[in-house]
Design a protein around this motif. Structure first.
Motif, PDB file in Angstrom:
ATOM      1  N   SER A 259       0.795  -1.281   0.091  1.00  0.00           N
ATOM      2  CA  SER A 259       0.045  -0.097   0.253  1.00  0.00           C
ATOM      3  C   SER A 259       0.904   1.326   0.037  1.00  0.00           C
ATOM      4  O   SER A 259       1.955   1.333   0.497  1.00  0.00           O
ATOM      5  CB  SER A 259      -0.763   0.101   1.188  1.00  0.00           C
ATOM      6  OG  SER A 259      -1.796  -0.916   0.981  1.00  0.00           O
ATOM      7  N   TYR A 286       4.578  -0.735   3.948  1.00  0.00           N
ATOM      8  CA  TYR A 286       4.036   0.089   3.058  1.00  0.00           C
ATOM      9  C   TYR A 286       4.951   1.482   2.681  1.00  0.00           C
ATOM     10  O   TYR A 286       5.928   1.508   3.131  1.00  0.00           O
ATOM     11  CB  TYR A 286       2.681   0.831   4.068  1.00  0.00           C
ATOM     12  CG  TYR A 286       3.116   1.602   5.184  1.00  0.00           C
ATOM     13  CD1 TYR A 286       3.543   0.704   6.311  1.00  0.00           C
ATOM     14  CD2 TYR A 286       3.173   2.956   5.416  1.00  0.00           C
ATOM     15  CE1 TYR A 286       3.967   1.233   7.528  1.00  0.00           C
ATOM     16  CE2 TYR A 286       3.695   3.475   6.375  1.00  0.00           C
ATOM     17  CZ  TYR A 286       3.913   2.720   7.328  1.00  0.00           C
ATOM     18  OH  TYR A 286       4.394   3.512   8.691  1.00  0.00           O
ATOM     19  N   ARG A 315      -1.704   1.111  -4.212  1.00  0.00           N
ATOM     20  CA  ARG A 315      -0.652  -0.069  -4.053  1.00  0.00           C
ATOM     21  C   ARG A 315       0.514   0.453  -4.731  1.00  0.00           C
ATOM     22  O   ARG A 315       0.888   1.721  -4.349  1.00  0.00           O
ATOM     23  CB  ARG A 315      -1.230  -1.327  -4.122  1.00  0.00           C
ATOM     24  CG  ARG A 315      -2.463  -1.714  -3.477  1.00  0.00           C
ATOM     25  CD  ARG A 315      -2.955  -2.892  -3.571  1.00  0.00           C
ATOM     26  NE  ARG A 315      -2.146  -3.860  -2.975  1.00  0.00           N
ATOM     27  CZ  ARG A 315      -2.391  -4.226  -1.768  1.00  0.00           C
ATOM     28  NH1 ARG A 315      -3.617  -3.904  -0.851  1.00  0.00           N
ATOM     29  NH2 ARG A 315      -1.675  -5.011  -0.778  1.00  0.00           N
ATOM     30  N   SER A 342      -7.041  -3.783   0.616  1.00  0.00           N
ATOM     31  CA  SER A 342      -7.463  -2.266   0.449  1.00  0.00           C
ATOM     32  C   SER A 342      -8.490  -1.913   0.928  1.00  0.00           C
ATOM     33  O   SER A 342      -8.652  -0.771   1.601  1.00  0.00           O
ATOM     34  CB  SER A 342      -7.198  -1.899  -1.075  1.00  0.00           C
ATOM     35  OG  SER A 342      -6.074  -2.319  -1.782  1.00  0.00           O
TER      36      SER A 342
END
Ligand code: ZN
Length: 438
Positions: A259, A286, A315, A342
């Motif tokens: 992400s 992330y 992403r 997500s």
């Protein structure tokens, strides 16, 4: 009339349900304006009570003008034996989106400047548009091009541009407050799955879920053509400046990458901190990106005349994966598990925003005696017991009316839901009350 919404939950698997909606929308030939966008919005209407707005061609919207609709019926290239070499019927990526019509025989040399390929990925077809420059063209694989060895070809793009409307879809879910959370997705790309059917399908599922819940905030979902669509929406919603308290552009939500959160132009808005907190506690790697004035429609919402607190959740960012804007951004490139992941991060962000409040410690002189009040027993055998115990003390100490629960969660490095639970327990035990709004 809109019939009763079709429930998404026909399958027990959320990711599969999101992917199924991506697959349903995938074949449609969307463009900046025209039947593809309308058909897309009508399919969404079967799931969520979306209003479809139409803004006539030629309408001035800030520095832009609403474009004409593009209607395409067919497009092909044939060799001198009448064999079809490239056919729009096989993939809507084969035509430069918004091409002007053409029907001619021409030499390969004349045709060549109108052909677009990806030599580094010989089997993929690129996605190209020409919205603001009148031209025509075909996109094909390098492999197909290499087989085009005849001196002349016949080309046809049976399409027209006509006055009509720019359509966008809007769903408002009223909450206790008129303060709004905005979710925005672009709907102008044809057969591309991650960019941005993933965003559309995740947003539609989130909207259907939020519609069933009690809401503190008002939620507004917009599905619009990129750039001119967002500018059109902003021109018709001057109240957005006051009402939109948090917002996210949703795109590229289905690939296997980590992400990525792109901060709003403000950088430290509550939405920025909320998403970053959720990602920090997701247990997964992330990335955080600073605001830059290119990318998706966050650059419209964050233009200086609005400067809305709107970030972008994705992403792998655009341009950082080779499948971006090619035929390889297909239904296999987006996967149910990443779509679902997500979705869950978005839902956690919404839950954080809904529950982020300021409180006042009602026993601020010294630490109140928690054991005597039965608070330690109230924690029971919960798996988060240690964190919850610590969270009680953090919440008591920093609930001075100035810090909200997100401030406390950030400072204590305890996940927001645990801090929230601690606050709820303290309210139950009359040690805490919500602070009056500033
Ligand atoms: Zn794109």
């Amino acid at each position: 009339m809109i019939s009763a919404p079709r429930e998404f939950a026909v399958t027990p698997d959320l990711g599969a349900s999101i992917h199924a909606l991506v697959a349903e929308l995938y074949p449609l030939c969307r463009s900046v304006a025209g039947p593809g966008v309308l058909q897309t919005l009508e399919i969404l209407q079967q799931h969520i009570p979306l209003e479809i707005e139409s803004v006539p061609t030629g309408t001035r919207v800030f520095d832009w003008t609403v474009p004409r609709e593009w209607h395409i019926r067919s497009a092909w290239i044939k060799d001198s034996h009448g064999r079809t070499v490239v056919d729009f019927a096989n993939s809507n990526l084969h035509v430069v989106n918004y091409s002007v019509p053409v029907h001619a025989k021409m030499s390969l040399a004349e045709l060549r400047p109108h052909l677009h390929t990806l030599p580094q990925h010989p089997t993929w077809v690129p996605y190209r548009t020409s919205y603001y420059h009148e031209t025509w063209g075909f996109c094909l694989s390098e492999e197909t091009l290499s087989q085009m060895t005849e001196p002349t070809y016949e080309v046809c793009i049976d399409a027209d541009h006509r006055p009509g409307a720019l359509n966008y879809g809007e769903l408002v879910l009223p909450g206790e407050s008129t303060d709004e959370v905005l979710f925005s997705c672009h709907v102008c790309h044809p057969s591309l799955a991650n960019d941005n059917l993933s965003g559309i399908a995740v947003a539609a599922h989130l909207a259907q879920h939020l519609a069933r819940l009690p809401r503190r905030y008002t939620y507004r979902f917009v599905f619009l053509p990129a750039t001119v669509g967002a500018i059109t929406w902003l021109s018709r919603h001057p109240q957005a400046r006051e009402r939109v308290k948090h917002g996210l552009v949703l795109t590229l939500l289905g690939d296997s990458g980590n992400s990525t959160y792109k901060r709003s132009r403000r950088g430290q808005a509550e939405i920025d901190r909320a998403v970053e907190h959720v990602l920090t506690h997701s247990g997964q790697p992330y990335s955080i990106a600073e605001f830059v004035p290119f990318g998706y429609d966050e650059r419209q919402y964050c233009s200086p005349g609005f400067n809305l607190p709107v970030g972008c959740l994705m992403r792998t960012p655009h341009g950082q994966f080779p499948q971006y804007h090619t035929s390889a951004d297909d239904l296999d490139f987006v996967q149910p598990e990443f779509l679902a992941d997500s979705y869950h991060k978005l839902l956690a962000t919404v839950e954080l925003l809904e529950n982020n409040r300021r409180y006042l410690n009602l026993s601020p002189c010294g630490e109140p005696q928690l054991g005597r009040r039965g608070l330690y027993q109230a924690l029971g055998g919960s798996s988060d017991k240690t964190h919850l115990e610590q969270a009680l003390l953090w919440v008591l100490n920093f609930s001075d009316g100035r810090n909200d629960l997100l401030d406390i969660a950030e400072r204590s490095e305890i996940a927001f839901p645990i801090v929230q639970r601690a606050a709820e327990l303290l309210v139950e035990h009359r040690l805490l009350q919500e602070a009056a709004h500033a």
